[in-house]
Design a protein around this motif. Structure first.
Motif, short mmCIF file in Angstrom:
data_model
loop_
_atom_site.label_atom_id
_atom_site.label_comp_id
_atom_site.label_asym_id
_atom_site.label_seq_id
_atom_site.Cartn_x
_atom_site.Cartn_y
_atom_site.Cartn_z
N TYR A 11 45.13 48.36 41.07
CA TYR A 11 46.42 47.82 41.46
C TYR A 11 46.26 46.36 41.87
O TYR A 11 45.36 46.01 42.64
CB TYR A 11 47.05 48.61 42.60
CG TYR A 11 47.66 49.91 42.17
CD1 TYR A 11 48.45 49.99 41.02
CD2 TYR A 11 47.47 51.07 42.90
CE1 TYR A 11 49.03 51.18 40.62
CE2 TYR A 11 48.05 52.26 42.52
CZ TYR A 11 48.82 52.30 41.38
OH TYR A 11 49.39 53.49 40.99
N VAL A 12 47.17 45.52 41.38
CA VAL A 12 47.18 44.10 41.72
C VAL A 12 48.61 43.71 42.10
O VAL A 12 49.56 44.32 41.66
CB VAL A 12 46.68 43.22 40.54
CG1 VAL A 12 45.23 43.56 40.20
CG2 VAL A 12 47.55 43.37 39.31
N ARG A 13 48.74 42.68 42.94
CA ARG A 13 50.09 42.29 43.38
C ARG A 13 50.82 41.48 42.33
O ARG A 13 52.04 41.49 42.27
CB ARG A 13 50.02 41.53 44.70
CG ARG A 13 49.39 40.18 44.60
CD ARG A 13 49.38 39.44 45.92
NE ARG A 13 48.59 38.22 45.78
CZ ARG A 13 47.98 37.64 46.77
NH1 ARG A 13 48.07 38.14 47.98
NH2 ARG A 13 47.29 36.55 46.57
N ASP A 14 50.08 40.73 41.51
CA ASP A 14 50.69 39.87 40.50
C ASP A 14 49.77 39.88 39.28
O ASP A 14 48.61 39.45 39.38
CB ASP A 14 50.85 38.46 41.07
CG ASP A 14 51.48 37.50 40.08
OD1 ASP A 14 50.78 37.12 39.11
OD2 ASP A 14 52.65 37.13 40.27
N GLN A 15 50.26 40.35 38.16
CA GLN A 15 49.40 40.48 36.98
C GLN A 15 48.97 39.14 36.40
O GLN A 15 47.84 39.02 35.91
CB GLN A 15 50.10 41.35 35.93
CG GLN A 15 50.13 42.81 36.34
CD GLN A 15 50.91 43.67 35.37
OE1 GLN A 15 52.09 43.47 35.19
NE2 GLN A 15 50.21 44.62 34.76
N ASP A 16 49.82 38.13 36.44
CA ASP A 16 49.42 36.82 35.93
C ASP A 16 48.31 36.23 36.79
O ASP A 16 47.34 35.67 36.28
CB ASP A 16 50.61 35.87 35.88
CG ASP A 16 51.60 36.24 34.78
OD1 ASP A 16 51.16 36.75 33.73
OD2 ASP A 16 52.81 36.03 34.99
N LEU A 54 39.14 47.40 32.28
CA LEU A 54 39.66 47.39 33.63
C LEU A 54 41.15 47.12 33.53
O LEU A 54 41.56 46.06 33.04
CB LEU A 54 38.96 46.31 34.46
CG LEU A 54 39.37 46.19 35.92
CD1 LEU A 54 39.02 47.47 36.69
CD2 LEU A 54 38.67 45.00 36.56
N GLY A 55 41.97 48.08 33.94
CA GLY A 55 43.42 47.92 33.89
C GLY A 55 43.91 47.19 35.12
O GLY A 55 43.55 47.53 36.24
N LEU A 56 44.72 46.17 34.92
CA LEU A 56 45.30 45.39 36.02
C LEU A 56 46.78 45.74 36.10
O LEU A 56 47.59 45.19 35.36
CB LEU A 56 45.09 43.89 35.76
CG LEU A 56 43.64 43.45 35.50
CD1 LEU A 56 43.58 41.98 35.13
CD2 LEU A 56 42.76 43.76 36.71
#
Length: 138
Positions: A11-16, A54-56
């Motif tokens: 899990y990431v807060r912002d994919q870019d 690795l999935g973001l």
């Protein structure tokens, strides 16, 4: 029959922001970047490990309900997820290279337990432990 883990999601807060970090600072490559409405399937892979992705991913609906997504974002931001491990040939050299690219380390390389390791976080708060690989060393 062949089996194995081919992808792990993070899990990431912002994919870019995550994409820039993992590609420009860590040297990963984009594997898949597709959108379906507001949902984005974004995966990267290490150039030395092309069979693993690795999935973001952004914690969001429809995968999670709104309350769970908010909780997941808070846990990630606090560094509450288990650390990921990045194997490197030379921890000190990788530290210098990655620091030069703007990676902020929470612990510089230290020798302990017969190995050298360092710690850093991605922009979302996910913790990484970088460990000098002992493969091929005697």
């Amino acid at each position: 029959m062949s089996q194995g883990v081919g992808m792990v999601g993070l899990y990431v807060r912002d994919q870019d922001e995550a994409l820039e970090f993992y590609v420009d600072k860590l040297g990963f490559r984009v594997h898949t970047d597709v959108r379906n409405g507001d949902y984005r399937w974004l995966t990267v892979q290490h150039p030395d490990q092309p069979s693993f992705q690795l999935g973001l991913f952004k914690p969001q609906e429809p995968v999670l309900d709104a309350a769970t997504a908010q909780t997941a974002r808070a846990i990630v931001a606090k560094g509450g997820m288990p650390p990921l491990i990045l194997d490197v040939d030379d921890c000190r050299a990788a530290y210098e290279r990655m620091s030069g690219r703007g990676v902020e380390f929470t612990q510089p390389p230290e020798e302990r337990y017969g190995n050298v390791d360092a710690n850093f976080r991605d922009p979302s708060g996910n913790g990484w432990k970088m460990i000098e690989s002992r493969r091929g060393k005697h």
